[in-house]
Every structure is written in C-alpha cells, then in structure tokens.
Design an enzyme around this catalytic site. Structure first.
Site, PDB file in Angstrom:
ATOM      1  N   SER A  28      -2.820  -9.016  -4.612  1.00 51.09           N
ATOM      2  CA  SER A  28      -2.324  -9.868  -3.544  1.00 51.09           C
ATOM      3  C   SER A  28      -2.545 -11.307  -3.960  1.00 51.09           C
ATOM      4  O   SER A  28      -3.622 -11.661  -4.428  1.00 51.09           O
ATOM      5  CB  SER A  28      -3.082  -9.611  -2.256  1.00 51.09           C
ATOM      6  OG  SER A  28      -2.740  -8.357  -1.770  1.00 51.09           O
ATOM      7  N   GLY A  29      -1.519 -12.107  -3.782  1.00 53.68           N
ATOM      8  CA  GLY A  29      -1.651 -13.508  -4.148  1.00 53.68           C
ATOM      9  C   GLY A  29      -1.726 -14.367  -2.918  1.00 53.68           C
ATOM     10  O   GLY A  29      -1.859 -13.868  -1.801  1.00 53.68           O
TER      11      GLY A  29
ATOM     12  N   LEU B  97      -0.111  -4.624  -8.037  1.00 53.30           N
ATOM     13  CA  LEU B  97      -0.854  -5.408  -9.030  1.00 53.30           C
ATOM     14  C   LEU B  97      -1.896  -6.298  -8.367  1.00 53.30           C
ATOM     15  O   LEU B  97      -2.882  -6.660  -8.964  1.00 53.30           O
ATOM     16  CB  LEU B  97       0.103  -6.269  -9.851  1.00 53.30           C
ATOM     17  CG  LEU B  97       1.006  -5.544 -10.837  1.00 53.30           C
ATOM     18  CD1 LEU B  97       1.973  -6.517 -11.486  1.00 53.30           C
ATOM     19  CD2 LEU B  97       0.197  -4.824 -11.895  1.00 53.30           C
TER      20      LEU B  97
ATOM     21  N   LYS C  17       7.524  -9.571  -6.225  1.00 60.29           N
ATOM     22  CA  LYS C  17       6.655 -10.329  -5.319  1.00 60.29           C
ATOM     23  C   LYS C  17       7.283 -10.289  -3.950  1.00 60.29           C
ATOM     24  O   LYS C  17       8.443 -10.642  -3.786  1.00 60.29           O
ATOM     25  CB  LYS C  17       6.573 -11.788  -5.773  1.00 60.29           C
ATOM     26  CG  LYS C  17       5.584 -12.010  -6.839  1.00 60.29           C
ATOM     27  CD  LYS C  17       5.297 -13.475  -6.998  1.00 60.29           C
ATOM     28  CE  LYS C  17       4.153 -13.593  -7.980  1.00 60.29           C
ATOM     29  NZ  LYS C  17       3.602 -14.912  -8.025  1.00 60.29           N
TER      30      LYS C  17
ATOM     31  N   ASP D  94       1.082 -25.708  -8.855  1.00 61.01           N
ATOM     32  CA  ASP D  94      -0.044 -24.781  -8.733  1.00 61.01           C
ATOM     33  C   ASP D  94      -0.437 -24.236 -10.101  1.00 61.01           C
ATOM     34  O   ASP D  94      -0.637 -23.034 -10.263  1.00 61.01           O
ATOM     35  CB  ASP D  94       0.329 -23.651  -7.762  1.00 61.01           C
ATOM     36  CG  ASP D  94      -0.889 -22.845  -7.326  1.00 61.01           C
ATOM     37  OD1 ASP D  94      -2.026 -23.346  -7.455  1.00 61.01           O
ATOM     38  OD2 ASP D  94      -0.705 -21.700  -6.862  1.00 61.01           O
TER      39      ASP D  94
ATOM     40  N   THR E 195       2.293  -9.921  -1.605  1.00 55.58           N
ATOM     41  CA  THR E 195       1.812  -8.808  -2.409  1.00 55.58           C
ATOM     42  C   THR E 195       2.659  -8.672  -3.675  1.00 55.58           C
ATOM     43  O   THR E 195       3.865  -8.905  -3.642  1.00 55.58           O
ATOM     44  CB  THR E 195       1.877  -7.513  -1.587  1.00 55.58           C
ATOM     45  OG1 THR E 195       1.358  -7.807  -0.287  1.00 55.58           O
ATOM     46  CG2 THR E 195       1.042  -6.420  -2.206  1.00 55.58           C
TER      47      THR E 195
HETATM   48  P1  ADP Z   1      -1.700 -16.167  -6.936  1.00 56.07           P
HETATM   49  O1  ADP Z   1      -1.344 -16.586  -5.575  1.00 56.07           O
HETATM   50  O2  ADP Z   1      -3.170 -16.124  -7.159  1.00 56.07           O
HETATM   51  O3  ADP Z   1      -0.976 -16.969  -7.973  1.00 56.07           O
HETATM   52  P2  ADP Z   1       0.148 -14.032  -7.360  1.00 56.07           P
HETATM   53  O4  ADP Z   1       0.797 -13.703  -6.089  1.00 56.07           O
HETATM   54  O5  ADP Z   1       0.916 -14.890  -8.303  1.00 56.07           O
HETATM   55  O6  ADP Z   1      -1.264 -14.671  -7.072  1.00 56.07           O
HETATM   56  O7  ADP Z   1      -0.301 -12.715  -8.120  1.00 56.07           O
HETATM   57  C1  ADP Z   1      -1.116 -11.714  -7.540  1.00 56.07           C
HETATM   58  C2  ADP Z   1      -1.621 -10.744  -8.589  1.00 56.07           C
HETATM   59  O8  ADP Z   1      -0.546 -10.181  -9.331  1.00 56.07           O
HETATM   60  C3  ADP Z   1      -2.525 -11.392  -9.612  1.00 56.07           C
HETATM   61  O9  ADP Z   1      -3.587 -10.522  -9.871  1.00 56.07           O
HETATM   62  C4  ADP Z   1      -1.686 -11.561 -10.835  1.00 56.07           C
HETATM   63  O10 ADP Z   1      -2.446 -11.473 -12.008  1.00 56.07           O
HETATM   64  C5  ADP Z   1      -0.673 -10.424 -10.712  1.00 56.07           C
HETATM   65  N1  ADP Z   1       0.631 -10.863 -11.247  1.00 56.07           N
HETATM   66  C6  ADP Z   1       1.444 -11.797 -10.704  1.00 56.07           C
HETATM   67  N2  ADP Z   1       2.540 -11.986 -11.451  1.00 56.07           N
HETATM   68  C7  ADP Z   1       2.428 -11.151 -12.521  1.00 56.07           C
HETATM   69  C8  ADP Z   1       3.246 -10.883 -13.689  1.00 56.07           C
HETATM   70  N3  ADP Z   1       4.399 -11.516 -13.897  1.00 56.07           N
HETATM   71  N4  ADP Z   1       2.797  -9.959 -14.567  1.00 56.07           N
HETATM   72  C9  ADP Z   1       1.625  -9.326 -14.367  1.00 56.07           C
HETATM   73  N5  ADP Z   1       0.829  -9.530 -13.312  1.00 56.07           N
HETATM   74  C10 ADP Z   1       1.198 -10.427 -12.389  1.00 56.07           C
HETATM   75 MG    MG Z   2       0.669 -16.681  -9.035  1.00 58.38          MG
END
Ligand code: ADP
Ligand code: MG
Length: 609
Positions: A37-38, A35, A61, A158, A42
């Site tokens: 990388s945050g 989906l 995650k 955050d 990943t």
């Molecule tokens: P960030 O550090 O920016 O908060 P995340 O690690 O939370 O990033 O998320 C990374 C990617 O995965 C983003 O594009 C986010 O939209 C997607 N994502 C994260 N959690 C979910 C979820 N529960 N459902 C759908 N998409 C998600």
């Molecule tokens: Mg996030």
C-alpha cells in the site's frame, strides 16, 4: 535512524495469489499478488493477458477517487496519455490508466528488484554498503531520468528511495508526473505528496516547487546511497523540518571523492536558483568522466548480448537442421519397414482432427459474418453518438485506454478465426495424402509446431499481434532477448546523447515537450482525504487506538505551544517505547495543518518557530 512506517512497508510478498480469483481487470489484467500500500492507494502485481510473451508482468495502482464526472475523467485521461508517451530506460514506464468503479487505475512497468529503500534496509541489516562505482552508476542513471523529465517540464515532487526501483540492477524512477496527475500542480499537491526527509526548504516554506526542488530530493537520495541513512533526521517532524530549513548542509564521509561531495552540497544549496540542473551536473568534468566509463561498459555489454543472441540463433538453426535430418532418417527407415499399427492410428487421428478443424472453421466463419452484420448495424446506430463522445476520441489511438464498458465480441472471434486458420490453412484446402509416408511429412510441420517450445512461440506472436494495436512500445532493436538488453542499449544511447552535446543549450529535443501549465486538479479533495485516512489507519494499527488518541492530542497541543524537542521526546516516551514511533502522527498533524492553510484557515509553518 528513524524507522517509521515507510521502512516497514517493504514489498509484501506474503499475500497468497489464491486470495484473488481469476478476475480480469479492464478485460486484460489478472491480479497476481498485492505488492503493498502506498500513500495514495493499493499496488498489485498483475499479468497482462494481451502483452507480448515475457512482458506480461505489470503493476496496477488502484487509487480511490470517488465518483468522477465526465469532465474529470477526460482531463485525467489526457494527462495520462501524455505520461504514457514518455519513454526512458531509467523511468518506470507508464503504460495506461483507466477508471474502474470509484478507482483511478494506473498500469506501469513492474520492477522485480523492489525499491531502493528496501535495498538499503537489506544492506544495512547485513552491515554492507554499496561500492563507490555502484553509487556513481546509479546516480548517473537517476540524473539521466530526471533530466529527461525536466527537459519535458515534468516535475516529480516525491523523489525518495521508496519511489526508485531496481530492475536487473538498473535504477528506475517511479511515479514521475503522477502527483500532478492526481493533485494538479498546486501547493497542496507537493505538501501531500512529499516525504519530509526529502523535502526542500522552499517547499517547506511554501515558496513554490520547481525542478530544483527535485534536485534537492535527488541529493538526499545520493546521501542515502552513500551513508545508508537519511540526509536530514530527527525524532519528530518539526525537528526534521528545522534541520532542512535552517540546519547545516550534510557532507559525505571522507571515503567518497571530494568531487562527489561538492556536487551533493551544491544540490543542497538552500537557494534553489544556486542548485545545478540535472544536465549541468552531467556536464561537470568529474561526472562526465564517469559517464564515458559507463558508456564503454554499456557498449561492451550490448555487444556481448548481441554475440549471445547470434549464438542462440545459431543453436536454433542447428536444432532445426537436426530435426530435418531426423525426419529424413525416419523416411528412409519407413521405406524399408511397413507402417506400424501405431502409425496407422496416428494417421487416423490426424484425419479426425482435420475434420474437426474444418467444422470449427465453418462455425467461426458463420459467427464472423453474423458479428460483422451486428457491428455494421451498431455502427450506423451509434454514428451520431460517437461524434460527440470526446472520451472515446481520446482513447481511440491507444486501446489500453479504452473505457471498460462495451465488450467487442467480433474482435475476439476475428482472432479466433485467424488462429484456427493458421493451424488449418494447409490442411483445410488440400486432401490428405493417401501415402502414409507422404502424410507423415505432410504433418511434420504441424507436429513441430505442437512441441512445447514452439507452442510458446506461436502464442507469443498471437499476443504481439493483438498488442500491435497498443502503441505503448517503442521501436524494438533487432536483437532483443529481454527488457534489460534494450534498457542497456537505450541507456547507452542516452549517454551518447549527453556526451555528444557540448553546450548546455544545443541539445536536440527528440520528442514533444509537454507543458507544465497548471495541471488538472482533478481528484484533489478525495485523494487528500484518502491519504489522511490511510495515514491515520496506519498509525492506529501501529500504536493501538488508545495510544494513538493520546499521542495525537498531546502532539497537537505541543505543536501549538511550541514545546521543545527534548520536552516532546520525554513526554512521548512515557506512552511509547521510542519517540520516533510517533512520527506518523506528527506527520498527520502536519498534513492536517497544511490542509487548513491551503484552505486559508490556518497558521503558517513559520509561526511555530
Ligand atoms: P509510495 O506511496 O510509498 O510511493 P507506492 O504506492 O508507489 O508507494 O507503492 C506501494 C508498494 O508497491 C511499495 O512497496 C513499492 O515498492 C511497490 N511498488 C510500486 N510500484 C512498483 C513497481 N513498478 N514495481 C514493483 N513494485 C512496486
Ligand atoms: Mg511510489
């Protein structure tokens, strides 16, 4: 508006599913697609093999934390257990967590509507804005979620549009409590987690983080929903910081109600103690009124859903009746006609499969006995070990949290046995009727349950039986077609709760209140390192290695020399098209500096002003 890494990181749906072979993570999750990388790791879409039908899709995650010692694992698991107990329709459900190799893995609810940041970008590109009603509904949903967590003394740290997700047009806050889980509640946790645009003045000045800092971020999100832009903007990191710390409070455009603007401004008070809490905002007459409208709407929606469900149930019953009538007609028909060769063949086939089922059952019974014996042996052998295995103790109540080591074969065989038993229960213990007509009726039920539709139903119950051990789902309302129905129902109950409490302190706390005592600082250094590394990689990828080096060195010098914003912009635009392209490098420098400050070897931010 600034367009840095975050906006560009919208859900990446292009990664082919086939990239990931059918590998099972933690014996139950199949990777579907990446989906994105945050900031910490990943994120994958996974299918949970043990989930109820229709609830398989979840999010995994993966956060690189390096080798953990048993103590750290225990701490992290304890914290994760607290998070998994929380349940609110506007909070992304935290299902489970486990350690796999060098990664700390978190399983959460999947929100198919992507994040609010993506939604805002999409609207912006189409030249659209959200309706006032939509914004207020979403704002109330966010307030309810924040209030729920703050009541339990859990901070987000955050809050940003990228951490807010859409699911059937309902907003859900993601990553609540995750920063504490990963970094503990130290100062560094906030610095490293927070996104500058949403950071409050006290956080930037290192004066501590509390619930009111989340309220500040929430106001920034409200502003963003109304104006499709960040509340505080600037071409570089420091200019944003300065605006937040010293700048004027932003206001909403005239088209929005004065009351809403007043609420937002109060949430953006530079002094945290003067900001209202989430519950106080929910009690402001203007919001209270909107709350009552919503309450009515949600109640109507759930009523409609219930009606729809009744209709569906009725359709099922009618369907079953028709099948029965059809069978009856068949019987009447066959009384007149003789059995056709095809029917005879069918009977023979049934007899053969019946024999097979019997044999299979016998094998399974033998295996079951064998495994039972093995299990008893193992149990007596491991008895002393188990009594000191603290981790195992923690994981006992939720099988989702089971460490990923020992497979438990006897469990699977048990399941297999019961499923074989299900299909052969009647067949195994009785003889097949000689009369083909009676036989036809005899098998009617079996055929029925082999139709595609009922096959799914059957599988669904089997999964739910095994998921029965997993205590992560709350009590289910009697009529439940999908997640949204229950979410709306739950939301209606939340609204009722807020509307029902007249004074701010008479609210009854329904579940256990967790404590915000200094949390575990489990993965601090590794997580911080990983975060910096990712940031650097992302900036290099965007600018190219050479330009990155040039920008990095220039900005480092400029920061130390307190260069003016105009000067910095001019210099940067000699190497990159827009100064804002260097935002990430600026942020990286800021983080590196903060890391040094936290370790006690660096200047404070104020020295730069
Ligand atoms: P960030 O550090 O920016 O908060 P995340 O690690 O939370 O990033 O998320 C990374 C990617 O995965 C983003 O594009 C986010 O939209 C997607 N994502 C994260 N959690 C979910 C979820 N529960 N459902 C759908 N998409 C998600
Ligand atoms: Mg996030």
């Amino acid at each position: 508006m600034l367009k840095f890494q975050e906006a560009a990181k919208c859900v990446n749906g292009s990664t082919a599913v086939s990239t990931y072979p059918e590998s099972l993570v933690a014996r139950r999750y199949v990777l579907q697609q990446k989906l994105g990388s945050g900031s910490f790791g990943t994120v994958y879409l996974v299918s949970d093999k043990k989930a109820k039908q229709g609830e398989e899709l979840k999010v995994l995650k993966e956060i690189s934390v390096g080798q953990l010692n048993p103590n750290e694992t225990v701490q992290a698991n304890l914290e994760a257990q607290l998070l998994s107990k929380l349940d609110h329709p506007t909070i992304v459900k935290f299902h489970a967590s486990f350690v796999e190799q060098d990664n700390f893995c978190i399983i959460t609810e999947y929100c198919e509507g992507r994040d609010l940041d993506c939604k805002i970008q999409e609207y912006k590109e189409a030249g659209k804005i959200f309706t006032e009603n939509q914004i207020i509904e979403w704002f109330i949903q966010l307030l309810l979620g924040v209030d729920y967590m703050h009541e339990r003394r859990i901070l987000h740290r955050d809050l940003k549009s990228k951490n807010i997700f859409l699911k059937s047009n309902l907003l859900k806050i993601g990553d609540f409590g995750v920063s504490r889980l990963l970094l503990g509640s130290c100062d560094l946790a906030t610095t490293l987690t927070g996104t500058p645009h949403y950071m409050s003045p006290e956080v930037l000045k290192h004066q501590g983080y509390d619930t009111k800092s989340d309220i500040w971020s929430l106001a920034c999100i409200l502003y963003e929903m109304c104006c499709m832009n960040h509340a505080f903007t600037g071409s570089n990191f420091l200019s944003i910081v300065l605006k937040i710390v010293e700048g004027d409070t932003p206001t909403l455009p005239e088209r929005y109600p004065r009351e809403l603007n007043a609420i937002m401004e109060s949430m953006l008070n530079k002094s945290p103690s003067l900001r209202p809490s989430a519950l106080e905002i929910l009690k402001i007459p203007y919001i209270d009124e909107q709350l009552q409208h919503l309450m009515c709407r949600y109640s109507e929606m759930t009523l409609e859903d219930k009606n729809l469900n009744c209709q569906k149930e009725a359709a099922h019953i009618i369907n079953a009746m028709q099948k029965k009538i059809h069978l009856h007609t068949l019987r009447v028909l066959s009384e007149v006609q003789k059995m056709t060769p095809r029917e005879r063949m069918r009977l023979r086939k049934l007899q053969a499969s019946d024999e097979k089922a019997k044999k299979l059952k016998k094998i399974v019974e033998e295996k079951y006995e064998e495994n039972n014996k093995r299990m008893q042996e193992l149990r007596s052998r491991n008895f002393q070990q188990l009594s000191v295995d603290v981790l195992h103790d923690f994981n006992e109540p939720t099988s989702e949290n089971l460490p990923e080591s020992q497979p438990i074969p006897f469990l699977n065989l048990g399941e297999l046995e019961s499923s074989v038993e299900d299909t052969t229960a009647d067949l195994g213990h009785q003889e097949i009727p000689e009369d083909p007509l009676v036989a036809e009726e005899y098998y009617a039920d079996v055929f029925d349950s082999c139709s595609e539709e009922s096959e799914e139903e059957k599988e669904g119950t089997m999964f739910s039986a095994s998921e029965g051990e997993v205590k992560d789902e709350g009590p289910q309302p009697p009529y439940r077609t999908n997640q949204q129905d229950s979410d709306i129902e739950a939301l209606a109950r939340c609204l009722e709760n807020v509307l029902g409490c007249t004074s701010l302190d008479t609210r009854t706390i329904t579940s256990t209140v967790t404590d915000i005592s200094p949390g575990p600082t489990v993965f601090n250094s590794v997580v911080a390192e990983t975060k910096m590394k990712r940031m650097r990689e992302s900036a290099i990828q965007k600018l190219g290695a050479e330009v990155f080096e040039e920008v990095y060195n220039y900005l480092k010098r400029a920061r130390h020399q307190n260069a003016s914003e105009v000067e910095i912009r001019e210099c940067l635009e000699k190497v990159v098209p827009r100064a804002s392209d260097c935002f990430e490098v600026d942020q990286l420098l800021y983080f590196e500096e903060q890391l040094l400050i936290t370790m006690g070897i660096g200047p404070t931010l104020q020295n730069h002003h």
